[in-house]
Design a protein around this motif. Structure first.
Motif, PDB file in Angstrom:
ATOM      1  N   PRO A 171       0.806  -1.234   0.000  1.00  0.00           N
ATOM      2  CA  PRO A 171       0.000   0.000   0.000  1.00  0.00           C
ATOM      3  C   PRO A 171       0.834   1.277   0.000  1.00  0.00           C
ATOM      4  CG  PRO A 171      -0.929  -1.588   1.536  1.00  0.00           C
ATOM      5  CD  PRO A 171       0.376  -2.149   1.078  1.00  0.00           C
ATOM      6  N   ILE A 172       1.960   1.266   0.699  1.00  0.00           N
ATOM      7  CA  ILE A 172       2.815   2.451   0.726  1.00  0.00           C
ATOM      8  C   ILE A 172       3.378   2.738  -0.657  1.00  0.00           C
ATOM      9  CG2 ILE A 172       4.920   3.444   1.697  1.00  0.00           C
ATOM     10  CD1 ILE A 172       2.674   3.303   3.668  1.00  0.00           C
ATOM     11  N   PHE A 173       3.792   1.685  -1.351  1.00  0.00           N
ATOM     12  CA  PHE A 173       4.422   1.867  -2.657  1.00  0.00           C
ATOM     13  C   PHE A 173       3.406   2.078  -3.775  1.00  0.00           C
ATOM     14  CE2 PHE A 173       7.473  -0.766  -0.207  1.00  0.00           C
ATOM     15  CZ  PHE A 173       8.446   0.213  -0.080  1.00  0.00           C
ATOM     16  N   ILE A 174       2.145   2.043  -3.447  1.00  0.00           N
ATOM     17  CA  ILE A 174       1.103   2.461  -4.385  1.00  0.00           C
ATOM     18  C   ILE A 174       0.653   3.882  -4.069  1.00  0.00           C
ATOM     19  CG2 ILE A 174      -1.253   2.009  -5.165  1.00  0.00           C
ATOM     20  CD1 ILE A 174      -0.745  -0.949  -4.745  1.00  0.00           C
ATOM     21  N   ALA A 175       0.577   4.206  -2.775  1.00  0.00           N
ATOM     22  CA  ALA A 175       0.122   5.541  -2.370  1.00  0.00           C
ATOM     23  C   ALA A 175       1.142   6.616  -2.719  1.00  0.00           C
ATOM     24  CB  ALA A 175      -0.165   5.548  -0.868  1.00  0.00           C
ATOM     25  N   VAL A 176       2.430   6.315  -2.569  1.00  0.00           N
ATOM     26  CA  VAL A 176       3.471   7.322  -2.815  1.00  0.00           C
ATOM     27  C   VAL A 176       3.485   7.786  -4.272  1.00  0.00           C
ATOM     28  CG1 VAL A 176       5.969   7.660  -2.919  1.00  0.00           C
ATOM     29  CG2 VAL A 176       4.930   6.716  -0.859  1.00  0.00           C
ATOM     30  N   PRO A 177       3.550   6.892  -5.275  1.00  0.00           N
ATOM     31  CA  PRO A 177       3.522   7.387  -6.668  1.00  0.00           C
ATOM     32  C   PRO A 177       2.212   8.068  -7.041  1.00  0.00           C
ATOM     33  CG  PRO A 177       3.422   4.987  -6.608  1.00  0.00           C
ATOM     34  CD  PRO A 177       3.747   5.435  -5.231  1.00  0.00           C
ATOM     35  N   LEU A 178       1.095   7.607  -6.468  1.00  0.00           N
ATOM     36  CA  LEU A 178      -0.183   8.261  -6.756  1.00  0.00           C
ATOM     37  C   LEU A 178      -0.192   9.684  -6.211  1.00  0.00           C
ATOM     38  CD1 LEU A 178      -3.045   8.050  -7.875  1.00  0.00           C
ATOM     39  CD2 LEU A 178      -3.772   7.135  -5.659  1.00  0.00           C
TER      40      LEU A 178
END
Length: 451
Positions: free
Chosen positions: A251-258
């Motif tokens: 989830p962190i590595f999806i939220a950061v680029p978004l």
């Protein structure tokens, strides 16, 4: 504590029933020391003495280091074998002298022969019992689903237990995206804007790569010793640990680029349209997860954090050079073409530029004496990029390949745990590596058998 002391003092009934008591104590009192029949002294992973308490005093007396009559032998032995800060060289020399003397002594040679015979029998019986055990039931204490649920929950707790770290990463993303948005603010579709937009999109990739690689490059370096210990104890499988560790941090590595795309995309003035925005966000997220997988792999193959930090940047730079921004894909030397296909920068850059320029029909030319692409299609031709949408497939393949290599590396590190350079305290007295603990376990098995 009083109850434990009574249990130690009441050892005679236990011994009378044919039981062997093995205890590890740090600086026992002389009263407790007198209760022991045999003692085992270890220093720097080596056996300094093994035998009865009276033999220990006699052995050190033969070395010219007799224990004073009014001194606790246990305290004296610890002082003789301990490594004093600031005097490491002399202390280790004295320790090696004691260990060598015991190894060459008549009693030491006799014990070594007994140990060799007993250890061979022990390994044979252990191998037979392991074979029979594996035929009857699983080596693990819980089912796969129970392992997965417990390890996933623990991995998620380890992610959220430091909210400040998560907030810092999100704040870092906001600050970098604002900086990029301000520098490239409101670009126009002219010949200068083409260059600026292409540079901004490539910064998307470089920022996601370095930010995520260095965010995870220390994960397995620090957690691998814990994983090895718990895995050996049958707590969970390797695939359970691998899946839970990667899923908990996803989830962190999806939220950061978004978050990065949400801020920078409208500020730069990239191609309008909600579909183009989500395609850009998806591509940036894929690149972020490819770099995360690559960082996991570097962390797992490295024995410590210093090695991981030394390996990471030099390996990333070649992928960066073949990303299509610094070196045109058509001019890549033939002997390096294979390497350019391994670069996630190339696929990410190509996908972002196609998404940005494929539907741009006209580009304003503000200077007549400069080369100016007339349309978005000409921009793509300049980079030698074709309008085929297979880049996302290659990015997903990169994620799968790096995760597969990571899993394979975990299996190898489990099978070869001695590659670790971790430092484990040994009963709070002597420092021992994993190799020293293996030596101690063998010696302890022999000691119990001899007793």
């Amino acid at each position: 504590m009083h109850w434990k002391m009574e249990r130690i003092y009441s050892r005679d009934p236990v011994v009378a029933r044919g039981k062997t008591i093995v205890a590890t104590l740090h600086q026992p009192s002389s009263e407790l020391y007198a209760l022991f029949d045999r003692i085992l002294l270890m220093a720097e992973g080596r056996v300094a003495f093994m035998g009865t308490t009276s033999q220990a005093c006699t052995f050190f007396e033969t070395l010219g280091a007799a224990c004073p009559s009014n001194y606790n032998p246990a305290d004296y032995f610890v002082q003789m074998l301990a490594v004093v800060p600031g005097e490491e060289i002399s202390c280790r020399h004295a320790t090696n002298t004691v260990c060598d003397a015991f190894q060459k002594s008549e009693h030491g040679v006799k014990l070594a022969l007994e140990a060799e015979a007993i250890n061979g029998e022990f390994e044979d019986s252990l191998r037979d019992s392991s074979t029979n055990y594996s035929k009857n039931r699983s080596l693990y204490k819980a089912s796969w689903c129970e392992q997965f649920r417990a390890v996933l929950w623990r991995s998620w707790l380890s992610v959220i237990k430091e909210p400040i770290l998560v907030k810092v990463r999100l704040l870092q993303t906001v600050m970098v995206s604002l900086l990029v948005g301000i520098v490239y603010f409101n670009q126009r579709l002219d010949q200068d804007g083409v260059m600026n937009i292409n540079g901004a999109l490539f910064i998307f990739l470089t920022n996601m790569t370095f930010q995520n690689v260095f965010a995870v490059i220390s994960v397995f370096c620090t957690e691998l010793p814990i994983f090895l210990r718990e895995h050996r104890n049958g707590m969970y499988r390797t695939d359970v640990y691998f899946l839970c560790k990667t899923l908990a941090e996803a989830p962190i590595f999806i939220a950061v680029p978004l978050l990065f795309t949400v801020i920078a995309y409208p500020m730069i003035g990239l191609y309008p349209g909600i579909d183009h925005f989500f395609i850009t966000a998806g591509i940036v997220a894929l690149v972020a997860n490819v770099s995360t997988s690559f960082g996991y792999l570097i962390s797992c193959v490295s024995s410590n954090l210093s090695m991981a930090l030394s390996i990471g940047p030099p390996v990333i730079i070649p992928f960066l050079l073949f990303g299509g921004f610094f070196l045109n894909t058509a001019s890549v030397p033939i002997y390096f073409e294979w390497f350019s296909y391994l670069s996630w920068f190339r696929y990410g850059n190509e996908a972002l530029l196609i998404n940005q320029w494929s539907e741009v029909e006209s580009i304003e030319c503000t200077r007549s004496n400069a080369t100016c692409p007339k349309s978005g299609r000409m921009v793509l031709q300049t980079f030698n990029f074709k309008q085929v949408h297979v880049q996302r497939i290659f990015l997903i393949s990169h994620i799968e390949i790096y995760r597969a290599l990571l899993y394979r590396t975990l299996l190898d590190r489990y099978c070869l745990p001695l590659l670790l350079n971790c430092h484990i305290p040994f009963f709070g007295i002597f420092g021992s590596t994993v190799e020293d603990l293996d030596k101690f376990q063998t010696t302890l098995n022999v000691a119990v058998a001899v007793a």
